[in-house]
Structures are given as C-alpha cells and as structure tokens.
Design a protein around this motif. Structure first.
Motif, short mmCIF file in Angstrom:
data_model
loop_
_atom_site.label_atom_id
_atom_site.label_comp_id
_atom_site.label_asym_id
_atom_site.label_seq_id
_atom_site.Cartn_x
_atom_site.Cartn_y
_atom_site.Cartn_z
N UNK A 34 0.84 -1.19 0.00
CA UNK A 34 0.00 0.00 0.00
C UNK A 34 0.88 1.24 0.00
N UNK A 35 0.78 2.04 -1.06
CA UNK A 35 1.62 3.22 -1.23
C UNK A 35 0.75 4.47 -1.08
N UNK A 36 1.19 5.39 -0.23
CA UNK A 36 0.45 6.64 -0.06
C UNK A 36 0.72 7.55 -1.25
N UNK A 37 -0.37 8.06 -1.84
CA UNK A 37 -0.26 8.95 -2.99
C UNK A 37 -1.01 10.24 -2.67
N UNK A 38 -0.37 11.37 -2.96
CA UNK A 38 -1.00 12.67 -2.73
C UNK A 38 -1.44 13.24 -4.08
N UNK A 39 -2.73 13.49 -4.21
CA UNK A 39 -3.29 14.08 -5.42
C UNK A 39 -3.95 15.39 -5.04
N UNK A 41 -4.84 18.09 -2.80
CA UNK A 41 -4.80 18.18 -1.35
C UNK A 41 -5.35 16.93 -0.67
N UNK A 42 -5.58 15.87 -1.46
CA UNK A 42 -6.09 14.62 -0.92
C UNK A 42 -4.98 13.58 -0.87
N UNK A 43 -5.07 12.70 0.11
CA UNK A 43 -4.10 11.61 0.24
C UNK A 43 -4.87 10.30 0.23
N UNK A 44 -4.40 9.35 -0.57
CA UNK A 44 -5.05 8.04 -0.62
C UNK A 44 -3.99 6.96 -0.69
N UNK A 85 6.15 6.62 2.99
CA UNK A 85 5.16 6.51 1.92
C UNK A 85 4.54 5.12 1.84
N UNK A 86 5.16 4.13 2.47
CA UNK A 86 4.61 2.77 2.48
C UNK A 86 3.61 2.67 3.63
#
Length: 120
Positions: A34-39, A41-44, A85-86
């Motif tokens: 599971x990798x955190x991605x910032x798009x 102002x949202x983080x998923x 980020x993991x």
C-alpha cells in the motif's frame, strides 16, 4: 574512516525511523504494497501487487523489487520498506525458490513464469 563512536550515533538515529511491525518478506513472496499517494490536497493509498524478485541492503536502506505482469507487459517497481510513503505490506502467498534474485522471470511469459507455492 568512520570510528565506532560515530557509527553508534548513526545507528541510534536510524533506529528511530525503522518500522517495527513488518512481516518477514522473502524472495518469491506474492505481496500487496500500500503506497500513499497525494493528489492535489487529498491523500489516498494505492495498492501494488506482485512477486518480490529481489531484496537489497539492510536496516533503514532495505529495498524490495516487486514485479507484476500487466496486460502482457512486465512492470517492476522498487520500494524502500521503511519509507513513510509505504502504508502497508501484506504477504498473500509464498513460493518455493532456490535463488536469492529471481531476475530470470523477466525472460519468461505465461505458465513458464509460475512458481511452486510454499505452505507454512
């Protein structure tokens, strides 16, 4: 040359950032990262699922190379395990392997790239 006193200071500093609750990942494991991605102002969290073909380094610098085949094309990605980020690491299944690096899977397609499952 680094003397032992400086090396101890470096090790203490690195130990603060090591993740404590990681599964015992081995080469040949089928894992889901599971990798955190910032798009904006949202983080998923986006999941990346594949086979671990290589493990390199130790402690804070430990990396794994994960390979998956997507529409007939092999995609490899290198993850720094202790990176913030993991978000998660889960082992889906393990395989019986006799090599420390599974780079030979790059040249194989379809059924030839299957690995025998290991039951714990």
């Amino acid at each position: 040359m680094i003397n032992f006193k400086n090396q101890n200071i470096i090790n203490e500093f690195q130990n603060q950032y090591l993740k404590k609750s990681l599964p015992n990942i081995e080469v040949g494991d089928n894992i889901k990262v599971g990798v955190k991605i910032i798009e904006g102002n949202k983080e998923r969290v986006q999941f990346y699922e594949g086979i671990v073909i290589a493990i390199k380094n130790t402690s804070i610098n430990k990396t794994i190379t994960v390979r998956k085949v997507l529409q007939g094309i092999g995609v490899e990605r290198i993850f720094l395990i202790h990176s913030p980020k993991i978000a998660s690491l889960t082992i889906l299944k393990s395989s019986k392997v006799r090599r420390s690096k599974l780079y030979y899977l790059r040249n194989r397609k379809g059924k030839a790239s299957r690995l025998k499952q290991r039951f714990n």
